[in-house]
Design an enzyme around this catalytic site. Structure first.
Site, PDB file in Angstrom:
ATOM      1  N   ASP A  93      11.126 -10.358  22.823  1.00 31.53           N
ATOM      2  CA  ASP A  93      12.105 -11.402  22.562  1.00 31.53           C
ATOM      3  C   ASP A  93      13.125 -11.367  23.696  1.00 31.53           C
ATOM      4  OD1 ASP A  93      13.577 -13.387  21.433  1.00 31.53           O
ATOM      5  OD2 ASP A  93      14.282 -12.224  19.725  1.00 31.53           O
ATOM      6  N   ASP A 266       6.033 -12.913  13.246  1.00 31.82           N
ATOM      7  CA  ASP A 266       6.582 -11.556  13.210  1.00 31.82           C
ATOM      8  C   ASP A 266       7.654 -11.515  12.135  1.00 31.82           C
ATOM      9  OD1 ASP A 266       9.585 -11.090  14.543  1.00 31.82           O
ATOM     10  OD2 ASP A 266       8.667 -13.006  15.070  1.00 31.82           O
ATOM     11  N   CYS A 305      -6.999  -1.567  -2.164  1.00 32.53           N
ATOM     12  CA  CYS A 305      -6.414  -1.539  -0.823  1.00 32.53           C
ATOM     13  C   CYS A 305      -6.991  -0.362  -0.049  1.00 32.53           C
ATOM     14  CB  CYS A 305      -4.896  -1.428  -0.905  1.00 32.53           C
ATOM     15  SG  CYS A 305      -4.082  -1.277   0.702  1.00 32.53           S
ATOM     16  N   CYS A 307      -5.641   0.883   2.841  1.00 32.33           N
ATOM     17  CA  CYS A 307      -4.681   1.530   3.735  1.00 32.33           C
ATOM     18  C   CYS A 307      -4.669   3.031   3.483  1.00 32.33           C
ATOM     19  CB  CYS A 307      -3.276   0.944   3.548  1.00 32.33           C
ATOM     20  SG  CYS A 307      -2.379   1.540   2.090  1.00 32.33           S
ATOM     21  N   CYS A 310      -2.953   4.091   0.102  1.00 33.01           N
ATOM     22  CA  CYS A 310      -3.704   3.798  -1.123  1.00 33.01           C
ATOM     23  C   CYS A 310      -4.991   4.618  -1.222  1.00 33.01           C
ATOM     24  CB  CYS A 310      -4.021   2.305  -1.191  1.00 33.01           C
ATOM     25  SG  CYS A 310      -2.571   1.278  -1.546  1.00 33.01           S
ATOM     26  N   HIS A 336       1.510   0.931   4.094  1.00 30.23           N
ATOM     27  CA  HIS A 336       0.862   0.012   3.157  1.00 30.23           C
ATOM     28  C   HIS A 336       1.273  -1.430   3.442  1.00 30.23           C
ATOM     29  CE1 HIS A 336      -0.557  -1.857  -0.552  1.00 30.23           C
ATOM     30  NE2 HIS A 336       0.640  -2.429  -0.620  1.00 30.23           N
TER      31      HIS A 336
END
Length: 368
Positions: A93, A266, A305, A307, A310, A336
């Site tokens: 940015d 984002d 999930c 991830c 999880c 997560h």
């Protein structure tokens, strides 16, 4: 510039599209969610974990990296990628958002902004010339033009004045030299006014950039006003260029913006919510893992999930970590939530490819 962005599939029921953005450090599959690493780090997450999460690109911030550690350090390290050990693309940015967020510490001038550092009060000047030079030194893959993020609420006259400043600064940004292969994106402003959004988009397209962002959203306006800003700006942007909605947003906002033709997103929400004990599940719902009802809940944060959190831990254990102040609890929820957002983008891409985006979109609307 031609050949940077390819649209490979369009949705029949909306303006959603499946694309590929070509950068010098690899192709980015769109729609895409980009984790935010303002100061050179996605909060609580290592580069190795970002790879495991299949993050394709992250963000850094010109203003913050310029102040600390400073250009001398990053230049000596060989650029931002080497400094933070992240090998995939980075978008920076321009510092324009800080023109909005640090209003009490700055004074807007014709060619930029005089700032008092939020760290120690030291004074410095940041404008299009300086911002482009900093981003050239950082050697980020996508460079954002320097703009003024219009505050909310704003009158028509205030928004018009801000738009005129942005157009001037973006013309100056376009003229500055960059490194070979760096892409440069322009930013649309105009606040909540349809006429100004369209005008800004046309002016920025006329200047000519590699990609186009819609800025000045998620700054206090309603979701309805946000979507109206996207509705006004997106159709004015070229079909063969990527479109980026800055700082957005909730899962539903992302899905709805994809339906309006946006390709890139984002947001700090997944990491921020994770640090405060919250987790995204289902079709954009959130749960507070700190809650007492999870003290004996030995299921994962979300069934199915994949991830790291999880696959290995339970709500009860993560709740325990949060309640005793262990950093691991915040890290697990952050992992997560980032997985949720990155997987959301992957599922959006899949639904566009398979022609099921309308049904996918409806599930998020129904969940609200």
């Amino acid at each position: 510039m031609s050949g940077i962005f390819d649209v490979i599939k369009k949705d029949a029921t909306s303006c959603a599209r499946r694309g590929v953005l070509h950068t010098r450090r690899g192709d980015i599959q769109t729609p895409i969610f980009m984790p935010v690493g303002t100061r050179g780090s996605v909060k609580a997450v290592s580069p190795a974990e970002l790879d495991e999460l299949q993050a394709q690109i992250i963000l850094g911030n010109t203003y913050h990296l310029f102040l600390r550690p400073g250009l001398e350090v990053i230049k000596a390290a060989g650029g931002l990628h080497k400094f933070i050990n992240f090998k995939k693309p980075i978008l920076t940015d321009s510092g324009g958002f800080q023109v909005f967020s640090l209003a009490s510490l700055r004074k807007i001038m014709p060619d930029g902004v005089k700032f008092a550092s939020h760290i120690d009060g030291s004074r410095f000047f940041l404008g299009p010339v300086e911002s482009m030079h900093i981003q050239k030194t950082l050697d980020s893959d996508i460079v954002m033009a320097f703009d003024e993020c219009t505050p909310y609420p704003a009158t028509f006259e205030q928004a018009l004045k801000s738009l005129q400043i942005t157009s001037r600064w973006e013309r100056m940004s376009r003229e500055q030299p960059l490194n070979d292969g760096q892409l440069r994106f322009g930013i649309v402003q105009g606040s909540t006014f349809e006429e100004l959004r369209k005008r800004s988009a046309r002016e920025i397209v006329n200047i000519g950039f590699d990609g186009y962002a819609i800025g000045g959203v998620s700054v206090g306006e309603s979701e309805k006003e946000m979507m109206e800003a996207v509705d006004a700006a997106a159709p004015e942007l070229p079909e063969n260029a990527p479109r980026y909605l800055m700082g957005v947003g909730t899962p539903r906002q992302i899905v709805e913006s994809v339906a309006r033709g946006v390709d890139m997103f984002d947001c700090v929400l997944p990491t921020r919510l994770g640090r405060h004990g919250g987790a995204y599940v289902g079709y954009g719902e959130t749960i507070n893992v700190k809650a007492g009802r999870y003290s004996m809940d030995f299921s994962p944060i979300e069934e199915g999930c994949q991830c790291y959190a999880c696959r290995n831990f339970t709500r009860a254990y993560i709740r325990h970590l949060l309640n005793v102040g262990e950093i691991l609890g915040m890290r697990l929820l952050t992992l997560h939530n980032l997985h949720y957002y990155i997987n959301l983008a992957a599922n959006i891409r899949k639904s566009i490819e398979e022609g099921t985006f309308a049904e996918f979109r409806q599930k998020f609307s129904a969940a609200m």
